[in-house]
Design an enzyme around this catalytic site. Structure first.
Site, PDB file in Angstrom:
ATOM      1  N   CYS A 253      -1.632  -6.585   6.512  1.00 52.42           N
ATOM      2  CA  CYS A 253      -0.974  -7.822   6.064  1.00 52.42           C
ATOM      3  C   CYS A 253      -0.021  -8.436   7.077  1.00 52.42           C
ATOM      4  CB  CYS A 253      -0.240  -7.563   4.757  1.00 52.42           C
ATOM      5  SG  CYS A 253      -1.374  -7.302   3.394  1.00 52.42           S
TER       6      CYS A 253
ATOM      7  N   LYS B  69      -1.466  -9.974  10.439  1.00 54.45           N
ATOM      8  CA  LYS B  69      -2.351 -11.133  10.243  1.00 54.45           C
ATOM      9  C   LYS B  69      -1.630 -12.288   9.541  1.00 54.45           C
ATOM     10  CE  LYS B  69      -4.857 -10.407   5.881  1.00 54.45           C
ATOM     11  NZ  LYS B  69      -4.352 -11.528   5.119  1.00 54.45           N
TER      12      LYS B  69
ATOM     13  N   GLU C 246       0.859  -1.182   0.000  1.00 55.26           N
ATOM     14  CA  GLU C 246       0.000   0.000   0.000  1.00 55.26           C
ATOM     15  C   GLU C 246       0.890   1.225   0.000  1.00 55.26           C
ATOM     16  OE1 GLU C 246      -2.996  -0.220   3.044  1.00 55.26           O
ATOM     17  OE2 GLU C 246      -3.579  -2.216   2.391  1.00 55.26           O
TER      18      GLU C 246
ATOM     19  N   LYS D 128      14.449  -0.513   9.227  1.00 52.57           N
ATOM     20  CA  LYS D 128      14.106   0.792   9.811  1.00 52.57           C
ATOM     21  C   LYS D 128      13.425   0.581  11.140  1.00 52.57           C
ATOM     22  CE  LYS D 128      13.362   3.969   6.004  1.00 52.57           C
ATOM     23  NZ  LYS D 128      12.336   4.611   5.212  1.00 52.57           N
TER      24      LYS D 128
HETATM   25  N1  LIG Z   1      -3.766  -4.672   1.247  1.00 54.54           N
HETATM   26  C1  LIG Z   1      -2.574  -5.129   0.903  1.00 54.54           C
HETATM   27  O1  LIG Z   1      -1.572  -4.411   0.947  1.00 54.54           O
HETATM   28  C2  LIG Z   1      -2.411  -6.549   0.425  1.00 54.54           C
HETATM   29  C3  LIG Z   1      -1.226  -6.928  -0.236  1.00 54.54           C
HETATM   30  C4  LIG Z   1      -1.095  -8.244  -0.675  1.00 54.54           C
HETATM   31  C5  LIG Z   1      -2.110  -9.167  -0.427  1.00 54.54           C
HETATM   32  N2  LIG Z   1      -3.239  -8.780   0.244  1.00 54.54           N
HETATM   33  C6  LIG Z   1      -4.293  -9.764   0.462  1.00 54.54           C
HETATM   34  O2  LIG Z   1      -5.310  -9.533  -0.506  1.00 54.54           O
HETATM   35  C7  LIG Z   1      -6.605  -9.823   0.051  1.00 54.54           C
HETATM   36  C8  LIG Z   1      -7.500  -8.595  -0.058  1.00 54.54           C
HETATM   37  O3  LIG Z   1      -6.939  -7.571   0.734  1.00 54.54           O
HETATM   38  P1  LIG Z   1      -7.461  -6.067   0.625  1.00 54.54           P
HETATM   39  O4  LIG Z   1      -6.572  -5.254   1.499  1.00 54.54           O
HETATM   40  O5  LIG Z   1      -7.627  -5.691  -0.796  1.00 54.54           O
HETATM   41  O6  LIG Z   1      -8.905  -6.228   1.318  1.00 54.54           O
HETATM   42  P2  LIG Z   1     -10.116  -5.181   1.327  1.00 54.54           P
HETATM   43  O7  LIG Z   1     -10.842  -5.420   2.595  1.00 54.54           O
HETATM   44  O8  LIG Z   1      -9.606  -3.805   1.012  1.00 54.54           O
HETATM   45  O9  LIG Z   1     -11.034  -5.627   0.097  1.00 54.54           O
HETATM   46  C9  LIG Z   1     -11.763  -6.812   0.064  1.00 54.54           C
HETATM   47  C10 LIG Z   1     -12.987  -6.578  -0.806  1.00 54.54           C
HETATM   48  O10 LIG Z   1     -13.660  -7.827  -1.025  1.00 54.54           O
HETATM   49  C11 LIG Z   1     -15.050  -7.585  -1.016  1.00 54.54           C
HETATM   50  N3  LIG Z   1     -15.759  -8.857  -0.806  1.00 54.54           N
HETATM   51  C12 LIG Z   1     -15.918  -9.553   0.348  1.00 54.54           C
HETATM   52  N4  LIG Z   1     -16.623 -10.683   0.115  1.00 54.54           N
HETATM   53  C13 LIG Z   1     -16.893 -10.712  -1.208  1.00 54.54           C
HETATM   54  C14 LIG Z   1     -17.565 -11.623  -2.064  1.00 54.54           C
HETATM   55  N5  LIG Z   1     -18.097 -12.762  -1.596  1.00 54.54           N
HETATM   56  N6  LIG Z   1     -17.663 -11.329  -3.377  1.00 54.54           N
HETATM   57  C15 LIG Z   1     -17.143 -10.177  -3.868  1.00 54.54           C
HETATM   58  N7  LIG Z   1     -16.487  -9.274  -3.110  1.00 54.54           N
HETATM   59  C16 LIG Z   1     -16.357  -9.543  -1.796  1.00 54.54           C
HETATM   60  C17 LIG Z   1     -15.233  -6.552   0.083  1.00 54.54           C
HETATM   61  O11 LIG Z   1     -16.470  -5.880  -0.028  1.00 54.54           O
HETATM   62  C18 LIG Z   1     -14.025  -5.648  -0.169  1.00 54.54           C
HETATM   63  O12 LIG Z   1     -14.341  -4.611  -1.083  1.00 54.54           O
HETATM   64  C19 LIG Z   1      -6.338 -10.276   1.494  1.00 54.54           C
HETATM   65  O13 LIG Z   1      -6.252 -11.667   1.520  1.00 54.54           O
HETATM   66  C20 LIG Z   1      -4.985  -9.659   1.805  1.00 54.54           C
HETATM   67  O14 LIG Z   1      -4.283 -10.379   2.777  1.00 54.54           O
HETATM   68  C21 LIG Z   1      -3.412  -7.488   0.665  1.00 54.54           C
END
Ligand SMILES: NC(=O)c1ccc[n+]([C@@H]2O[C@H](COP(=O)([O-])OP(=O)(O)OC[C@H]3O[C@@H](n4cnc5c(N)ncnc54)[C@H](O)[C@@H]3O)[C@@H](O)[C@H]2O)c1
Length: 428
Positions: A259, A262, A154, A250
């Site tokens: 991330c 969890k 992010e 850092k």
């Molecule tokens: N945020 C990061 O920096 C990052 C980086 C790498 C991996 N990830 C992984 O990616 C995944 C998503 O993370 P995020 O931060 O984007 O989460 P987030 O909470 O920002 O987004 C998840 C989205 O999924 C939607 N959703 C939930 N259930 C659903 C369904 N049944 N059908 C359709 N949409 C649905 C939610 O409404 C939400 O908009 C997680 O597993 C996270 O660990 C996140």
């Protein structure tokens, strides 16, 4: 170019899903973005971007014709064969990953031999094999499955998506793995093609290793404080060794975000569930929790009791350039300060709306100077670039006290002390 590219679908349009959609649209694909959150989809259709991520709004606007937003799976299934899953996998009380959203997606898939689920969500090792079993048990054995974990950060998510260090594709050798590799081909990046379980483990192990590096340097910082060494010099001297590298050395007030906490916990639980006690990760988590609280000790060292003290927090987001407040160190810090009787007034350039959903009892200020008004101490929590521009003489003049705790070793120590502050960094 657009007509030659595979159309794709992205299920879940949060940080990862929306960036994935925009990224593949940049590469020329038509993208069907699906989310259960009707409000989010309505905003996206109006051209509003629900999250703060540099460059994302411009990218979505630039590729508006290729991006289709809906709450319905139907159009996505009709147009796309590859369905990227980017739904949340938050931690449960037990520390395991909550896979309910992933399972809801799996359950909503029809019988098909022309579609594949491509898992971008971070899931425990074994999830792919369990999903394939579920498909087979429900007469959907023709549905292909690929693990394609996401490594974006992010704050620079779109750039990371378009310029990744590598792409990891785990599959069992069918058409879908080849199709995913082909989609990424224009990025000209190394592809690690492997089995599904190994791809799942790469993601968890990578995050656990980075978190370990942070907890390690935080402990070195704590020892530096006791022994008179300067951790910034130490980190520089260590990091120039190519076997170690400079990244993630850092010291600060602990890692947060959606991330690291969890994923480290999920890997620890995954190991425990399969009979292995992952001792190192237990320490990484504990060091991180303690690190968030050490700031309170630094305040008490100078102020004594915090009852009735006014403390200003500059920055609330878990890091700069994002409005993400999930597991931010500021949450623990502000709760601890209030628990000890202090009044907390905070300012964050973009995360206030998200912070208001999670924080109670604190005052929100309109600017950094507004936040420090009458404060006994100021804590730099998030390294927002605008805090670099602060006139420390003016900050000092607005405050009642003169204590600055620099939780990110971010301010210029000489400048701050010249303005009359007592400066407390981390590990120096
Ligand atoms: N945020 C990061 O920096 C990052 C980086 C790498 C991996 N990830 C992984 O990616 C995944 C998503 O993370 P995020 O931060 O984007 O989460 P987030 O909470 O920002 O987004 C998840 C989205 O999924 C939607 N959703 C939930 N259930 C659903 C369904 N049944 N059908 C359709 N949409 C649905 C939610 O409404 C939400 O908009 C997680 O597993 C996270 O660990 C996140």
């Amino acid at each position: 170019m657009a007509s030659e590219r595979h159309p794709i679908a992205v299920i879940g349009t949060g940080y990862v899903g929306l960036v994935t959609g925009a990224g593949f649209a940049e590469l020329g694909s038509e993208v069907w973005c699906v989310d259960v959150d009707a409000d989010k989809i309505a905003r996206l259709e109006r051209g509003e971007i629900p999250i703060y991520e540099p460059g994302l709004a411009e990218s979505v606007a630039r590729n508006r014709d290729r991006l289709h937003f809906s709450t319905q799976l139907g159009p996505a299934l009709e147009h796309a064969r590859l369905l990227f899953v980017a739904v949340g996998t938050p931690p449960t009380y037990s520390g395991d990953a909550d896979l309910s959203a992933v399972h809801a997606v799996v359950a909503s898939m029809p019988e098909s031999d022309r579609h594949a689920l491509v898992m971008k969500s971070t899931v425990p090792v074994g999830t792919g094999s369990s999903i394939k079993r579920i498909f087979a048990e429900h007469g959907k054995g023709g549905f292909a499955y690929v693990s394609c974990p996401e490594f974006l950060k992010e704050g620079s998510a779109l750039q990371d998506f378009l310029e990744p260090d590598r792409v990891v594709v785990g599959d069992d050798g069918n058409w879908a793995g080849d199709a995913v590799v082909e989609l990424y081909q224009p990025l000209n990046t190394p592809v690690v093609r492997t089995d599904i379980a190994s791809a799942e483990m790469v993601k968890l192990a990578a995050n656990a290793f980075l978190a370990t590096k942070i907890s390690f340097i935080n402990e070195i910082a704590n020892v530096c404080e006791e022994t008179g060494a300067d951790v910034l010099e130490v980190a520089r001297g260590m990091g120039l060794d190519q076997r170690i590298g400079q990244h993630f050395l850092k010291p600060g007030i602990g890692f947060g975000g959606s991330c690291f906490p969890k994923d480290v916990s999920a890997l620890k639980q995954l190991a425990g569930n399969s009979g292995y006690h992952f001792q190192l990760l237990t320490a990484v988590i504990e060091v991180n929790e303690l690190q968030k609280r050490r700031v309170v000790g630094k305040l008490q060292k100078h102020l004594g009791s915090l009852v009735g003290r006014r403390v200003a927090l500059l920055g609330l987001a878990f890091k700069a350039n994002t409005d993400d407040m999930r597991e931010a160190s500021s949450l623990v810090l502000s709760a601890r300060l209030q628990g000890d009787g202090a009044t907390v007034r905070a300012y964050d350039p973009v995360a206030e709306a998200e912070a208001r959903k999670l924080m109670t009892g604190i005052e929100f200020a309109d600017s950094a100077l507004d936040a420090v008004e009458g404060a006994d101490a100021c804590i730099l929590v998030t390294e927002w670039p605008e805090f670099r521009e602060l006139d420390w003489n003016e900050v000092r003049a607005r405050m009642a006290g003169n204590l600055l705790i620099d939780g990110r070793n971010f301010a210029d120590r000489d400048e701050v002390t010249a303005a009359g502050f007592i400066y407390e960094g981390i590990g120096r």
